[in-house]
Write a protein that holds these residues in place. Structure first.
Motif, short mmCIF file in Angstrom:
data_model
loop_
_atom_site.label_atom_id
_atom_site.label_comp_id
_atom_site.label_asym_id
_atom_site.label_seq_id
_atom_site.Cartn_x
_atom_site.Cartn_y
_atom_site.Cartn_z
N TRP A 37 33.39 42.66 46.06
CA TRP A 37 34.53 43.36 46.64
C TRP A 37 35.24 44.19 45.58
O TRP A 37 35.38 43.75 44.44
CB TRP A 37 35.58 42.36 47.17
N ILE A 69 38.95 45.45 44.60
CA ILE A 69 40.32 44.99 44.85
C ILE A 69 41.23 46.21 44.74
O ILE A 69 41.27 46.85 43.70
CB ILE A 69 40.74 43.90 43.84
N LEU A 76 35.63 41.87 42.18
CA LEU A 76 35.35 40.44 42.28
C LEU A 76 33.98 40.26 42.90
O LEU A 76 33.63 40.99 43.84
CB LEU A 76 36.42 39.77 43.15
N TYR A 109 35.05 38.31 37.87
CA TYR A 109 36.07 39.29 38.22
C TYR A 109 36.53 40.05 37.00
O TYR A 109 36.31 39.61 35.87
CB TYR A 109 37.28 38.62 38.89
N TYR A 165 47.33 40.00 41.30
CA TYR A 165 46.43 40.55 42.32
C TYR A 165 45.05 39.91 42.26
O TYR A 165 44.46 39.57 43.29
CB TYR A 165 46.28 42.06 42.17
N VAL A 166 44.51 39.76 41.06
CA VAL A 166 43.17 39.19 40.93
C VAL A 166 43.20 37.71 41.28
O VAL A 166 42.30 37.20 41.94
CB VAL A 166 42.59 39.45 39.51
N GLU A 199 45.12 36.30 43.46
CA GLU A 199 45.15 36.27 44.93
C GLU A 199 43.77 36.54 45.51
O GLU A 199 43.33 35.88 46.45
CB GLU A 199 46.15 37.32 45.42
N ALA A 200 43.05 37.50 44.93
CA ALA A 200 41.71 37.82 45.41
C ALA A 200 40.73 36.68 45.15
O ALA A 200 39.88 36.37 46.00
CB ALA A 200 41.21 39.11 44.75
N ALA A 260 41.38 34.08 47.80
CA ALA A 260 40.89 34.52 49.11
C ALA A 260 39.37 34.45 49.17
O ALA A 260 38.80 33.96 50.15
CB ALA A 260 41.38 35.94 49.40
N ALA A 261 38.69 34.92 48.13
CA ALA A 261 37.23 34.89 48.12
C ALA A 261 36.71 33.45 48.08
O ALA A 261 35.71 33.13 48.74
CB ALA A 261 36.69 35.68 46.92
#
Length: 146
Positions: free
Chosen positions: A25, A27, A39, A53, A64-65, A67-68, A71-72
């Motif tokens: 993904w 970001i 990521l 990542y 931000y990373v 959070e990603a 989520a991943a």
């Protein structure tokens, strides 16, 4: 360099999604096309995925990373995955900080555990389990301790 980027975006990433071996993904900030980072989840045997990542310099330290990564990882746990593993060269404190903020438990050092620029290096290894996020596992887990 352009050929590498084209090969990555036009071949490697789509093939990974098509054959369920690597999920990648970009970001981005929600309000525009500002790239924050990248990521990837690489599927490994035995119900494990390895996460990697990076973040652009201007967006580091904003969460931000992290959070990603969360989520991943949550998404991975909807697959037959019971362990998301993180590795980074010993001393890569920014990567370790993201992993720890996301809930990964650093488990130790793997001697000669990765290759960076053609040289074998020691790396930290850590993991996030579904139970760390209050989620069920696909297989029963019997921890050795506690």
């Amino acid at each position: 360099l352009v050929e590498h980027a084209q090969g990555f975006t036009e071949q490697l990433v789509p093939e990974g999604w098509a054959n369920d071996t690597m999920f990648t993904w970009g970001i981005f900030l929600p309000e525009g096309e500002d790239l924050v980072g990248m990521l990837g989840l690489s599927m490994r045997s035995g119900g494990m995925a390895e996460i990697g990542y990076w973040a652009t310099k201007e967006h580091r330290g904003n969460g931000y990373v992290t959070e990603a990564v969360l989520a991943a990882s949550r998404w991975a746990f909807t697959l037959p995955v019971d362990r998301v593993e993180w590795r980074a060269e010993v001393g890569n404190q920014p990567s370790r900080a993201v992993a720890e903020r996301a809930g990964f438990v650093v488990e130790g050092v793997l001697r000669s555990g990765m290759v960076h620029q053609g040289v074998r290096r020691d790396c930290w290894v850590g993991a996030l389990l579904p139970s760390d996020l209050g989620l069920p596992s696909t297989a029963q887990y019997l921890p050795a301790f506690g």
